[in-house]
Design an enzyme around this catalytic site. Structure first.
Site, PDB file in Angstrom:
ATOM      1  N   MET A 100       1.314 -38.348   0.088  1.00  0.00           N
ATOM      2  CA  MET A 100       1.261 -39.010   1.389  1.00  0.00           C
ATOM      3  C   MET A 100      -0.130 -39.592   1.600  1.00  0.00           C
ATOM      4  SD  MET A 100       3.269 -36.275   3.819  1.00  0.00           S
ATOM      5  CE  MET A 100       2.339 -34.860   3.251  1.00  0.00           C
ATOM      6  N   GLY A 188      -3.706 -37.519   4.778  1.00  0.00           N
ATOM      7  CA  GLY A 188      -3.591 -37.611   3.331  1.00  0.00           C
ATOM      8  C   GLY A 188      -3.297 -36.277   2.677  1.00  0.00           C
ATOM      9  N   SER A 189      -2.211 -36.163   1.945  1.00  0.00           N
ATOM     10  CA  SER A 189      -1.819 -34.863   1.426  1.00  0.00           C
ATOM     11  C   SER A 189      -0.666 -35.019   0.444  1.00  0.00           C
ATOM     12  CB  SER A 189      -1.416 -33.944   2.582  1.00  0.00           C
ATOM     13  OG  SER A 189      -0.636 -34.655   3.527  1.00  0.00           O
ATOM     14  N   ARG A 190      -0.017 -33.891   0.111  1.00  0.00           N
ATOM     15  CA  ARG A 190       1.030 -33.917  -0.908  1.00  0.00           C
ATOM     16  C   ARG A 190       2.030 -32.805  -0.629  1.00  0.00           C
ATOM     17  NH1 ARG A 190      -0.471 -33.226  -7.337  1.00  0.00           N
ATOM     18  NH2 ARG A 190       1.273 -31.903  -7.909  1.00  0.00           N
TER      19      ARG A 190
END
Length: 220
Positions: A100, A188-190
């Site tokens: 993301m 921002g990430s996953r």
């Protein structure tokens, strides 16, 4: 569209700070420089707009199906592979990872309907979200949902280099619905999803997903 509950305070605070900065700049720095005032106002509006779009929760028809695994987040598929899952399953699983960016919707959703059988939060580092070690070394949560057919699906919220706060709304023993909001990761990430080896993957590397909508796999 609505704003995520975490966004209201940040939006109001950001708006007040930007307004104060613009007023101070006008009265003490750029009172005789209309170009600078206009540029500062435009930059402030862009920043405020980015904050609003980051915390947006778009209205969308959710995909509901007992045999399907739905994307838990908006983003881009960056990993599809068979791997060892050592925290809970202690064995081979099929992994699908969704990255993301700060421009994506950051609401996280339950990929299946069922019961939360396992939950754990881990503090950790803030490596970039696409780093291979981010799954095991970054701040993260691990959630396992047992679907109605008995199949267990594990997924992880993973903080990135910019994301410094993971939020979750689930706990062990809680019944959850597919597509229901289960958390949020800021900036921002996953998300990693671990499925049985016989699951049929419906996406490929580079595909863009919509949380609660895109079918990423079919359960046998």
């Amino acid at each position: 569209m609505r704003l995520h509950r975490e966004g209201f305070t940040i939006m109001i605070t950001t708006g007040l700070v930007l307004l104060a900065l613009n007023l101070l700049a006008y009265y003490y720095l750029f009172s005789d420089n209309s170009t600078a005032i206009i540029l500062l106002a435009i930059a402030s509006l862009i920043l405020f707009g980015l904050i609003v779009q980051f915390f947006r929760v778009p209205n969308r028809p959710l995909t509901i199906h007992e045999a399907q695994v739905i994307a838990p987040a908006d983003g881009t598929v960056v990993v599809i592979e068979e791997t060892d899952e050592d925290e809970y399953f202690k064995g081979r699983r099929r992994q699908i990872s969704i990255f993301m960016s700060p421009l994506n919707v950051h609401v996280n959703r339950n990929p299946v309907t069922g019961i939360v059988r396992y939950f754990k939060y881990y503090p950790g580092k803030y490596l970039v979200a696409w780093h291979p070690k981010s799954s095991t070394e970054n701040e993260r949560t691990t959630v396992v949902i047992q679907a109605k057919n008995g199949v267990e699906v594990l997924f992880r919220q993973i903080a990135g280099a910019v994301a410094r706060r993971i939020i979750w709304y689930v706990k062990e023993g809680q019944p959850v619905e597919q597509g229901q909001e289960m958390g949020f990761i800021k900036f921002g990430s996953r998300i990693d999803v671990f499925l049985p080896l016989d699951a049929e993957v419906n996406v490929k590397i580079g595909d863009r997903t919509k949380g609660g909508v895109t079918v990423i796999a079919e359960l046998k």
